[in-house]
Design a protein around this motif. Structure first.
Motif, PDB file in Angstrom:
ATOM      1  N   GLU A   1      12.869 -12.165 -12.569  1.00  0.00           N
ATOM      2  CA  GLU A   1      12.237 -10.832 -12.600  1.00  0.00           C
ATOM      3  C   GLU A   1      12.483 -10.030 -11.324  1.00  0.00           C
ATOM      4  O   GLU A   1      12.235  -8.825 -11.278  1.00  0.00           O
ATOM      5  N   ILE A   2      12.992 -10.701 -10.269  1.00  0.00           N
ATOM      6  CA  ILE A   2      13.267  -9.998  -9.012  1.00  0.00           C
ATOM      7  C   ILE A   2      14.768  -9.724  -8.935  1.00  0.00           C
ATOM      8  O   ILE A   2      15.591 -10.624  -9.091  1.00  0.00           O
ATOM      9  N   GLU A   3      15.100  -8.470  -8.697  1.00  0.00           N
ATOM     10  CA  GLU A   3      16.510  -8.079  -8.678  1.00  0.00           C
ATOM     11  C   GLU A   3      17.255  -8.717  -7.505  1.00  0.00           C
ATOM     12  O   GLU A   3      16.702  -8.870  -6.419  1.00  0.00           O
ATOM     13  N   ILE A   4      18.516  -9.074  -7.763  1.00  0.00           N
ATOM     14  CA  ILE A   4      19.388  -9.581  -6.689  1.00  0.00           C
ATOM     15  C   ILE A   4      20.593  -8.656  -6.551  1.00  0.00           C
ATOM     16  O   ILE A   4      20.960  -7.950  -7.498  1.00  0.00           O
ATOM     17  N   ALA A   5      21.219  -8.673  -5.356  1.00  0.00           N
ATOM     18  CA  ALA A   5      22.415  -7.870  -5.120  1.00  0.00           C
ATOM     19  C   ALA A   5      23.285  -8.549  -4.071  1.00  0.00           C
ATOM     20  O   ALA A   5      22.823  -8.786  -2.953  1.00  0.00           O
ATOM     21  N   PRO A   6      24.539  -8.873  -4.416  1.00  0.00           N
ATOM     22  CA  PRO A   6      25.427  -9.455  -3.414  1.00  0.00           C
ATOM     23  C   PRO A   6      25.842  -8.412  -2.385  1.00  0.00           C
ATOM     24  O   PRO A   6      26.086  -7.251  -2.731  1.00  0.00           O
ATOM     25  N   LEU A   7      25.913  -8.813  -1.131  1.00  0.00           N
ATOM     26  CA  LEU A   7      26.459  -7.959  -0.076  1.00  0.00           C
ATOM     27  C   LEU A   7      27.957  -8.215   0.002  1.00  0.00           C
ATOM     28  O   LEU A   7      28.404  -9.362  -0.070  1.00  0.00           O
TER      29      LEU A   7
ATOM     30  N   ALA B   1      23.448  -9.935 -11.397  1.00  0.00           N
ATOM     31  CA  ALA B   1      22.964  -8.912 -10.461  1.00  0.00           C
ATOM     32  C   ALA B   1      23.051  -7.551 -11.139  1.00  0.00           C
ATOM     33  O   ALA B   1      24.020  -7.270 -11.843  1.00  0.00           O
ATOM     34  N   LYS B   2      22.044  -6.721 -10.918  1.00  0.00           N
ATOM     35  CA  LYS B   2      22.048  -5.371 -11.502  1.00  0.00           C
ATOM     36  C   LYS B   2      22.727  -4.363 -10.588  1.00  0.00           C
ATOM     37  O   LYS B   2      22.858  -3.196 -10.913  1.00  0.00           O
ATOM     38  N   GLY B   3      23.123  -4.843  -9.388  1.00  0.00           N
ATOM     39  CA  GLY B   3      23.796  -3.969  -8.450  1.00  0.00           C
ATOM     40  C   GLY B   3      24.458  -4.776  -7.353  1.00  0.00           C
ATOM     41  O   GLY B   3      24.319  -5.997  -7.289  1.00  0.00           O
ATOM     42  N   PHE B   4      25.192  -4.082  -6.481  1.00  0.00           N
ATOM     43  CA  PHE B   4      25.782  -4.739  -5.309  1.00  0.00           C
ATOM     44  C   PHE B   4      25.729  -3.778  -4.131  1.00  0.00           C
ATOM     45  O   PHE B   4      25.581  -2.562  -4.299  1.00  0.00           O
ATOM     46  N   HIS B   5      25.817  -4.362  -2.920  1.00  0.00           N
ATOM     47  CA  HIS B   5      25.681  -3.594  -1.682  1.00  0.00           C
ATOM     48  C   HIS B   5      26.959  -3.742  -0.859  1.00  0.00           C
ATOM     49  O   HIS B   5      27.092  -4.687  -0.080  1.00  0.00           O
TER      50      HIS B   5
ATOM     51  N   SER C   1      19.022  -9.488  -1.291  1.00  0.00           N
ATOM     52  CA  SER C   1      20.470  -9.474  -1.077  1.00  0.00           C
ATOM     53  C   SER C   1      20.846 -10.499  -0.017  1.00  0.00           C
ATOM     54  O   SER C   1      20.007 -10.960   0.751  1.00  0.00           O
ATOM     55  N   SER C   2      22.143 -10.833   0.010  1.00  0.00           N
ATOM     56  CA  SER C   2      22.653 -11.749   1.041  1.00  0.00           C
ATOM     57  C   SER C   2      24.169 -11.763   0.972  1.00  0.00           C
ATOM     58  O   SER C   2      24.761 -11.452  -0.076  1.00  0.00           O
ATOM     59  N   PHE C   3      24.802 -12.101   2.104  1.00  0.00           N
ATOM     60  CA  PHE C   3      26.232 -12.405   2.081  1.00  0.00           C
ATOM     61  C   PHE C   3      26.442 -13.813   1.527  1.00  0.00           C
ATOM     62  O   PHE C   3      27.566 -14.179   1.172  1.00  0.00           O
ATOM     63  N   ASN C   4      25.384 -14.604   1.466  1.00  0.00           N
ATOM     64  CA  ASN C   4      25.417 -15.941   0.875  1.00  0.00           C
ATOM     65  C   ASN C   4      25.087 -15.795  -0.615  1.00  0.00           C
ATOM     66  O   ASN C   4      23.928 -15.753  -1.005  1.00  0.00           O
TER      67      ASN C   4
ATOM     68  N   GLY D   1       0.801  -1.231   0.000  1.00  0.00           N
ATOM     69  CA  GLY D   1       0.000   0.000   0.000  1.00  0.00           C
ATOM     70  C   GLY D   1       0.826   1.268   0.000  1.00  0.00           C
ATOM     71  O   GLY D   1       0.284   2.376   0.118  1.00  0.00           O
ATOM     72  N   THR D   2       2.146   1.142  -0.131  1.00  0.00           N
ATOM     73  CA  THR D   2       3.041   2.307  -0.190  1.00  0.00           C
ATOM     74  C   THR D   2       3.706   2.346  -1.557  1.00  0.00           C
ATOM     75  O   THR D   2       3.443   1.502  -2.415  1.00  0.00           O
ATOM     76  N   ARG D   3       4.627   3.295  -1.724  1.00  0.00           N
ATOM     77  CA  ARG D   3       5.413   3.358  -2.970  1.00  0.00           C
ATOM     78  C   ARG D   3       6.873   2.994  -2.712  1.00  0.00           C
ATOM     79  O   ARG D   3       7.740   3.199  -3.555  1.00  0.00           O
ATOM     80  N   LEU D   4       7.155   2.473  -1.536  1.00  0.00           N
ATOM     81  CA  LEU D   4       8.535   2.187  -1.142  1.00  0.00           C
ATOM     82  C   LEU D   4       9.120   0.997  -1.890  1.00  0.00           C
ATOM     83  O   LEU D   4       8.410   0.053  -2.219  1.00  0.00           O
ATOM     84  N   VAL D   5      10.430   1.058  -2.121  1.00  0.00           N
ATOM     85  CA  VAL D   5      11.156  -0.128  -2.566  1.00  0.00           C
ATOM     86  C   VAL D   5      11.644  -0.840  -1.303  1.00  0.00           C
ATOM     87  O   VAL D   5      11.644  -0.254  -0.220  1.00  0.00           O
ATOM     88  N   CYS D   6      12.062  -2.079  -1.449  1.00  0.00           N
ATOM     89  CA  CYS D   6      12.471  -2.832  -0.257  1.00  0.00           C
ATOM     90  C   CYS D   6      13.587  -3.813  -0.582  1.00  0.00           C
ATOM     91  O   CYS D   6      13.469  -4.613  -1.503  1.00  0.00           O
ATOM     92  N   ASN D   7      14.669  -3.697   0.180  1.00  0.00           N
ATOM     93  CA  ASN D   7      15.771  -4.642   0.095  1.00  0.00           C
ATOM     94  C   ASN D   7      15.574  -5.701   1.186  1.00  0.00           C
ATOM     95  O   ASN D   7      15.625  -5.391   2.373  1.00  0.00           O
ATOM     96  N   ILE D   8      15.302  -6.925   0.747  1.00  0.00           N
ATOM     97  CA  ILE D   8      15.156  -8.047   1.685  1.00  0.00           C
ATOM     98  C   ILE D   8      16.495  -8.772   1.762  1.00  0.00           C
ATOM     99  O   ILE D   8      16.968  -9.324   0.763  1.00  0.00           O
ATOM    100  N   GLU D   9      17.110  -8.741   2.943  1.00  0.00           N
ATOM    101  CA  GLU D   9      18.356  -9.480   3.121  1.00  0.00           C
ATOM    102  C   GLU D   9      18.057 -10.860   3.691  1.00  0.00           C
ATOM    103  O   GLU D   9      17.453 -10.974   4.762  1.00  0.00           O
ATOM    104  N   LEU D  10      18.472 -11.890   2.965  1.00  0.00           N
ATOM    105  CA  LEU D  10      18.308 -13.266   3.435  1.00  0.00           C
ATOM    106  C   LEU D  10      19.434 -13.575   4.412  1.00  0.00           C
ATOM    107  O   LEU D  10      20.612 -13.549   4.045  1.00  0.00           O
ATOM    108  N   LYS D  11      19.086 -13.847   5.666  1.00  0.00           N
ATOM    109  CA  LYS D  11      20.093 -14.098   6.701  1.00  0.00           C
ATOM    110  C   LYS D  11      20.374 -15.598   6.782  1.00  0.00           C
ATOM    111  O   LYS D  11      20.013 -16.265   7.747  1.00  0.00           O
ATOM    112  N   ASN D  12      20.970 -16.116   5.724  1.00  0.00           N
ATOM    113  CA  ASN D  12      21.190 -17.562   5.670  1.00  0.00           C
ATOM    114  C   ASN D  12      22.662 -17.927   5.479  1.00  0.00           C
ATOM    115  O   ASN D  12      22.984 -18.978   4.945  1.00  0.00           O
ATOM    116  N   SER D  13      23.540 -17.040   5.948  1.00  0.00           N
ATOM    117  CA  SER D  13      24.978 -17.353   5.860  1.00  0.00           C
ATOM    118  C   SER D  13      25.423 -18.238   7.014  1.00  0.00           C
ATOM    119  O   SER D  13      26.297 -19.078   6.860  1.00  0.00           O
TER     120      SER D  13
END
Length: 244
Positions: A156-162, A179-183, A140-143, A101-113
């Motif tokens: 279709e969902i963007e990924i980004a390595p940490l 990946a279209k970007g990195f963190h 994103s993830s360190f894994n 219900g917002t216009r925000l983007v969201c970076n979901i970090e998978l904590k699976n390292s």
């Protein structure tokens, strides 16, 4: 324009990774959020940074040993004891339902390292698709094996390595895993790395940028986004630099 992503929500002023911190980040003018996902004993996705609940709640032990129901009974006010209301650990579904219900983007970090949560990628992707948020989510993830797996499941969902350390020509590495970007950690994002990456069409979103001088530097080189604990402060600095 450089986007401002609120790290674990508005973590400088509110309990991290809570609905309160996310809602206050939006009010403060953040362009998006960064949050962390772990998995419960009953296979539910929950938003909490640490593998253990000890630091941010009044409970003890590993997230993976709790059911969602038991986790929800904990108080996640963390160091903000002056708040009158208890805060819960949110489920990822609760956050995405609100985010839709917002216009925000969201970076979901998978904590699976540290704990390799079985099936986490599929569950996150299914939920993102269910709320039709694929174009506003970055996983994103360190894994890095995990984010490559995510890309294969949902291109279709963007990924980004940490990246916690500097990497030689990180834009080449990002391209190699689709990946279209990195963190990177902000120390691993000097101007020349940011500029070369952007020139190669790869986005750079450093974390956790809280120093005024670093925010100014990254805004001036037109970094794609900054991940910060204090979105309000970042917004003031960005406006000061770019308001004619």
């Amino acid at each position: 324009m450089t986007l401002i992503l609120a790290h674990r929500g508005y973590a400088a002023e509110y309990p991290e990774n809570t609905m309160l911190a996310f809602k206050e980040a939006e009010k403060a003018g953040a362009d998006g959020l960064e949050l962390d996902v772990q998995m419960t004993r009953d296979g539910e996705l929950v938003v909490i940074h640490d593998e253990k609940v000890d630091r941010t709640t009044d409970g003890t032990g590993l997230v993976k040993d709790y059911t969602l129901g038991d986790l929800r009974k904990l108080d996640a006010r963390f160091k903000f004891k002056e708040l009158s209301r208890r805060e819960q650990i949110p489920s990822l579904e609760e956050v995405l339902e609100w985010l839709a219900g917002t216009r925000l983007v969201c970076n979901i970090e998978l904590k699976n390292s540290i704990i390799p949560y079985e099936g986490m990628e599929e569950k996150v992707i299914d939920m993102v698709r269910a709320y039709e948020l694929s174009d506003r989510i970055i996983i994103s993830s360190f894994n890095h094996y995990s984010i490559v797996q995510s890309y294969l499941l949902a291109p279709e969902i963007e990924i980004a390595p940490l990246l916690s350390e500097g990497l030689y020509m990180p834009w080449i590495y990002a391209q190699s895993i689709k990946a279209k970007g990195f963190h990177p950690h902000w120390r691993a994002a000097p101007d020349q790395i940011v500029t070369a990456s952007l020139e190669s069409g790869i986005e750079v979103r450093p974390y956790t940028v809280n120093k005024e001088s670093e925010l100014e530097r990254l805004f001036k080189v037109n970094c794609s986004a900054v991940i910060t604990d204090d979105p309000a402060k970042a917004k003031i600095i960005r406006e000061k630099l770019f308001t004619p």
